[in-house]
Structure formats: structure tokens, C-alpha cells
Design an enzyme around this catalytic site. Structure first.
Site, PDB file in Angstrom:
ATOM      1  N   SER A  93      -5.443  -2.298  -5.961  1.00 10.90           N
ATOM      2  CA  SER A  93      -4.486  -3.360  -5.645  1.00 10.90           C
ATOM      3  C   SER A  93      -4.207  -4.172  -6.901  1.00 10.90           C
ATOM      4  O   SER A  93      -5.143  -4.617  -7.583  1.00 10.90           O
ATOM      5  CB  SER A  93      -5.029  -4.278  -4.544  1.00 10.90           C
ATOM      6  OG  SER A  93      -4.163  -5.390  -4.366  1.00 10.90           O
ATOM      7  N   SER A  94      -2.926  -4.393  -7.183  1.00  8.20           N
ATOM      8  CA  SER A  94      -2.550  -5.225  -8.320  1.00  8.20           C
ATOM      9  C   SER A  94      -2.972  -6.669  -8.105  1.00  8.20           C
ATOM     10  O   SER A  94      -3.069  -7.446  -9.065  1.00  8.20           O
ATOM     11  CB  SER A  94      -1.038  -5.155  -8.537  1.00  8.20           C
ATOM     12  OG  SER A  94      -0.348  -5.698  -7.426  1.00  8.20           O
ATOM     13  N   GLN A  95      -3.241  -7.073  -6.871  1.00  5.49           N
ATOM     14  CA  GLN A  95      -3.615  -8.458  -6.582  1.00  5.49           C
ATOM     15  C   GLN A  95      -4.919  -8.847  -7.284  1.00  5.49           C
ATOM     16  O   GLN A  95      -5.079  -9.997  -7.695  1.00  5.49           O
ATOM     17  CB  GLN A  95      -3.736  -8.663  -5.082  1.00  5.49           C
ATOM     18  CG  GLN A  95      -2.418  -8.499  -4.340  1.00  5.49           C
ATOM     19  CD  GLN A  95      -2.565  -8.666  -2.847  1.00  5.49           C
ATOM     20  OE1 GLN A  95      -3.379  -9.460  -2.376  1.00  5.49           O
ATOM     21  NE2 GLN A  95      -1.786  -7.921  -2.084  1.00  5.49           N
ATOM     22  N   SER A 107       1.538  -0.424  -8.757  1.00  2.00           N
ATOM     23  CA  SER A 107       2.246  -1.670  -8.425  1.00  2.00           C
ATOM     24  C   SER A 107       2.401  -2.535  -9.669  1.00  2.00           C
ATOM     25  O   SER A 107       2.246  -3.755  -9.641  1.00  2.00           O
ATOM     26  CB  SER A 107       1.521  -2.444  -7.323  1.00  2.00           C
ATOM     27  OG  SER A 107       1.606  -1.784  -6.088  1.00  2.00           O
ATOM     28  N   ASP A 159       4.603  -1.677  -0.078  1.00  2.61           N
ATOM     29  CA  ASP A 159       4.785  -2.448   1.154  1.00  2.61           C
ATOM     30  C   ASP A 159       6.031  -2.039   1.928  1.00  2.61           C
ATOM     31  O   ASP A 159       6.205  -2.426   3.088  1.00  2.61           O
ATOM     32  CB  ASP A 159       4.847  -3.944   0.836  1.00  2.61           C
ATOM     33  CG  ASP A 159       3.482  -4.532   0.515  1.00  2.61           C
ATOM     34  OD1 ASP A 159       2.467  -3.893   0.864  1.00  2.61           O
ATOM     35  OD2 ASP A 159       3.421  -5.621  -0.082  1.00  2.61           O
ATOM     36  N   LYS A 171      -4.170  -1.579   3.211  1.00  2.00           N
ATOM     37  CA  LYS A 171      -3.509  -2.854   3.488  1.00  2.00           C
ATOM     38  C   LYS A 171      -4.108  -3.505   4.744  1.00  2.00           C
ATOM     39  O   LYS A 171      -5.234  -3.211   5.123  1.00  2.00           O
ATOM     40  CB  LYS A 171      -2.007  -2.624   3.643  1.00  2.00           C
ATOM     41  CG  LYS A 171      -1.346  -2.048   2.385  1.00  2.00           C
ATOM     42  CD  LYS A 171      -1.354  -3.059   1.248  1.00  2.00           C
ATOM     43  CE  LYS A 171      -0.641  -2.535   0.014  1.00  2.00           C
ATOM     44  NZ  LYS A 171      -0.519  -3.576  -1.039  1.00  2.00           N
ATOM     45  N   ARG A 214      -1.783   1.705   7.039  1.00  2.00           N
ATOM     46  CA  ARG A 214      -0.368   1.800   7.381  1.00  2.00           C
ATOM     47  C   ARG A 214       0.128   3.232   7.480  1.00  2.00           C
ATOM     48  O   ARG A 214       1.108   3.494   8.175  1.00  2.00           O
ATOM     49  CB  ARG A 214       0.465   0.998   6.374  1.00  2.00           C
ATOM     50  CG  ARG A 214       0.308  -0.500   6.551  1.00  2.00           C
ATOM     51  CD  ARG A 214       1.133  -1.296   5.584  1.00  2.00           C
ATOM     52  NE  ARG A 214       0.865  -2.729   5.770  1.00  2.00           N
ATOM     53  CZ  ARG A 214       1.127  -3.664   4.876  1.00  2.00           C
ATOM     54  NH1 ARG A 214       1.666  -3.326   3.710  1.00  2.00           N
ATOM     55  NH2 ARG A 214       0.854  -4.925   5.119  1.00  2.00           N
ATOM     56  N   ARG A 245       3.698  -6.313   8.623  1.00  2.00           N
ATOM     57  CA  ARG A 245       4.744  -5.391   8.178  1.00  2.00           C
ATOM     58  C   ARG A 245       5.005  -4.285   9.207  1.00  2.00           C
ATOM     59  O   ARG A 245       6.130  -3.804   9.330  1.00  2.00           O
ATOM     60  CB  ARG A 245       4.410  -4.821   6.803  1.00  2.00           C
ATOM     61  CG  ARG A 245       4.216  -5.914   5.762  1.00  2.00           C
ATOM     62  CD  ARG A 245       4.600  -5.496   4.373  1.00  2.00           C
ATOM     63  NE  ARG A 245       4.367  -6.585   3.430  1.00  2.00           N
ATOM     64  CZ  ARG A 245       5.197  -7.614   3.235  1.00  2.00           C
ATOM     65  NH1 ARG A 245       6.324  -7.686   3.914  1.00  2.00           N
ATOM     66  NH2 ARG A 245       4.900  -8.572   2.380  1.00  2.00           N
ATOM     67  N   LYS A 270       1.910 -14.346   9.246  1.00  2.00           N
ATOM     68  CA  LYS A 270       1.224 -14.295   7.953  1.00  2.00           C
ATOM     69  C   LYS A 270       2.185 -14.503   6.800  1.00  2.00           C
ATOM     70  O   LYS A 270       1.872 -15.210   5.835  1.00  2.00           O
ATOM     71  CB  LYS A 270       0.502 -12.954   7.797  1.00  2.00           C
ATOM     72  CG  LYS A 270      -0.165 -12.812   6.427  1.00  2.00           C
ATOM     73  CD  LYS A 270      -0.988 -11.557   6.288  1.00  2.00           C
ATOM     74  CE  LYS A 270      -1.637 -11.515   4.913  1.00  2.00           C
ATOM     75  NZ  LYS A 270      -2.477 -10.332   4.726  1.00  2.00           N
TER      76      LYS A 270
END
Length: 284
Positions: free
Chosen positions: A26-28, A54, A168, A195, A199, A240, A265
Site C-alpha cells: 500500500s502506498s499509504q 500506486s 480503487d 482493502k 474486493r 466502494r 467512510k
């Protein structure tokens, strides 16, 4: 309980130094480290042990940091970052409209008539801006202005798209494919399993309930467009999934989404906006 929220964190400063982590989860994680690194006691180094995915979102973080006076040295491929201790400087910063949230409303125009979404920067670094190109390739009529995008419905055709840099969008693009003619191929979707829900499985399960055939591979999914059957769908607690599958209801009717409140959210006004656009919604 020590293994579940709420979690209490007691701060004692950030020492800096070297942090190694994978870039394909994850780029987060990378963005979070970049944001706190300037406040460390000494120079910080972030080394990625696998190629960054990402990438647009890390590029957005770097651009934001520069606006607040923070300098970051990076390798050309964004695998290594060097951040000296620095002080954030005051700045006037305008937060862009969110292309991720806009993707549902843009797709709504492609499947049901026409929508126009304002406050979208056509030069944005946001990865989900790719939805414009995906809609064009699917056959929708798309017009991009300086701060808005207009989408009109046309006959939709199958697409082949790699979602690695805009992961996403998977639920929305899968629904678009279900409403298009032919078999679409969605690639670069592996990380979507990590996620709010898995998903990949969630999209496949819920499309199957609607009579749509899907085939899931290690890093891909094929979706065969067809007639949507009425169904009760599980949001999987994932905002999503809920928003994307609402589009099936708009296009075909007869769709019930359980756990629809999870949209709060990121887009708490989503259902009221759909109503304002003339969509008939019934709460149960």
C-alpha cells in the site's frame, strides 16, 4: 483488550534512521512515513524492498510536502527516499476534488443518461483520474473541461484495462463491464484483496448473484456483460463495493444492498446525492 481497538499510542518523539518496507502492499504506508519523517531527530531513509505500486499517490504526497517547504531526495524510480529534519512552513493549500468519489457519478452518466461533475482538476496527480480514459474506451461520450467532466450514455463495449495504478476503481470498472457488451479483462488487481474487503472475491461473488459470469485469476478478472438479475447484495462492509453496486441498481433495478451505511467512510452524502439526481431509493 490488547489485540483490538481502541488503541492508545504514547508519543516520545521520532528518532529517524532507516526504514525498509515493501512498496507493493500500500502506498499509504510510504506516504505516512514521508509525512512524519521531517519531524524526526535525525535524517530518515525509506528504502522500498519491492517496486512501488500506486505511484501517483506517493507523487501527490511529495507534491504536498513541497508546498509546505519540505524537501525530499528520491531515486528516479521512487525506491529510495532521504528526508532531513525540517520545519513545516505555513502555506495556502487548496484540496482538490476527489476523483475516486467522482468515479461513481461519472459512471452513472455512462450507464443511465448524463452527468456533469464539477471541481475536478484535469491535471491532477490522482490515479483514479484514469476513470475518464476508461469510460472513453468503453464507448461513453466524455467531455473534460477546466474544472468539470461531463459523461453521456452510449452503447458500452468491452474493455481491457490494467488497474494497478488505480486499484480503487476495480469495483466500479467491474460493474461498468457487467453493463457492457462482450467480455472485459481487468488486470493488475491483486492488491485489491488487501482493502476494506477482499474486493476481488467480493466483486466476483456479488456479480455472480446478479447473473454475471466472472473468472478470477491471480492478478486478473474477466467479466462477461449480460442481463442483470434482481439480487440482494452484501456490501462486505466496504464503501466502494456499496457505491459501485448501487450503479447496477440504477441501470437495471431490483438491487438491494445490505450494509449500505458503510459509504459514510468516504462519501456520507452519496445516497442523498443519488436522490438529488432522480434515483429512486428505498431504505429498509
Amino acid at each position: 483488550r490488547g489485540d483490538a481497538p481502541p488503541v492508545t499510542v504514547t508519543g516520545c518523539g521520532i528518532s529517524g534512521g532507516l526504514t525498509e518496507l515493501p512498496g507493493n502492499i500500500s502506498s499509504q504506508f510510504v506516504s505516512a512515513l514521508l509525512l512524519i519523517a521531517p519531524l524526526a531527530d535525525r535524517e530518515s531513509y525509506i528504502w522500498l524492498t519491492s517496486p512501488l505500486e500506486s505511484e501517483p499517490y506517493v507523487a501527490m504526497t511529495l507534491e504536498c510536502l513541497s508546498r509546505f517547504g519540505i524537501k525530499v531526495r528520491t531515486s528516479e524510480e521512487l525506491m529510495e527516499f532521504e528526508i532531513k529534519p525540517q520545519v513545516y512552513q505555513p502555506a495556502v493549500y487548496t484540496v482538490e476534488g476527489d476523483w475516486s468519489s467522482a468515479s461513481y457519478l461519472l459512471t452513472l452518466g455512462a450507464i443511465s443518461g448524463q452527468t456533469r461533475v464539477k471541481n475536478l482538476n484535469p491535471f491532477s496527480l490522482q490515479g483514479d483520474k484514469e476513470m475518464v480514459e476508461i469510460l472513453r474506451r468503453s464507448g461513453a461520450a466524455v467531455t473534460v473541461g477546466m474544472d468539470e467532466v461531463q459523461v453521456k450514455k452510449k452503447n458500452l463495449k468491452r474493455i481491457q484495462v490494467n488497474l494497478n495504478e488505480c486499484i480503487d476503481l476495480l469495483p466500479t470498472v467491474a460493474v461498468l463491464a457487467a453493463l457492457s457488451e462482450g467480455e472485459s479483462l481487468l488486470e493488475g488487481i491483486r492488491r485489491a484483496r488487501l482493502k476494506e474487503s477482499d474486493r476481488v472475491d467480493a466483486v466476483s461473488q456479488e456479480l455472480t448473484k446478479c447473473g454475471i459470469r466472472t473468472v478470477v485469476g491471480e492478478d486478473s478478472m474477466t467479466v462477461e456483460g449480460g442481463k442483470i438479475q434482481p439480487a440482494v447484495l452484501d456490501s462486505h462492509g466496504d464503501h466502494r463495493i456499496a457505491m459501485a453496486f448501487s450503479l447496477l441498481g440504477v441501470a437495471a433495478g431490483g438491487i438491494t444492498i445490505e450494509g449500505a451505511e458503510c459509504v459514510s467512510k468516504t462519501f456520507p452524502e452519496y445516497w442523498s446525492i443519488l436522490r438529488s439526481l432522480g434515483v429512486e431509493l428505498n431504505e429498509q
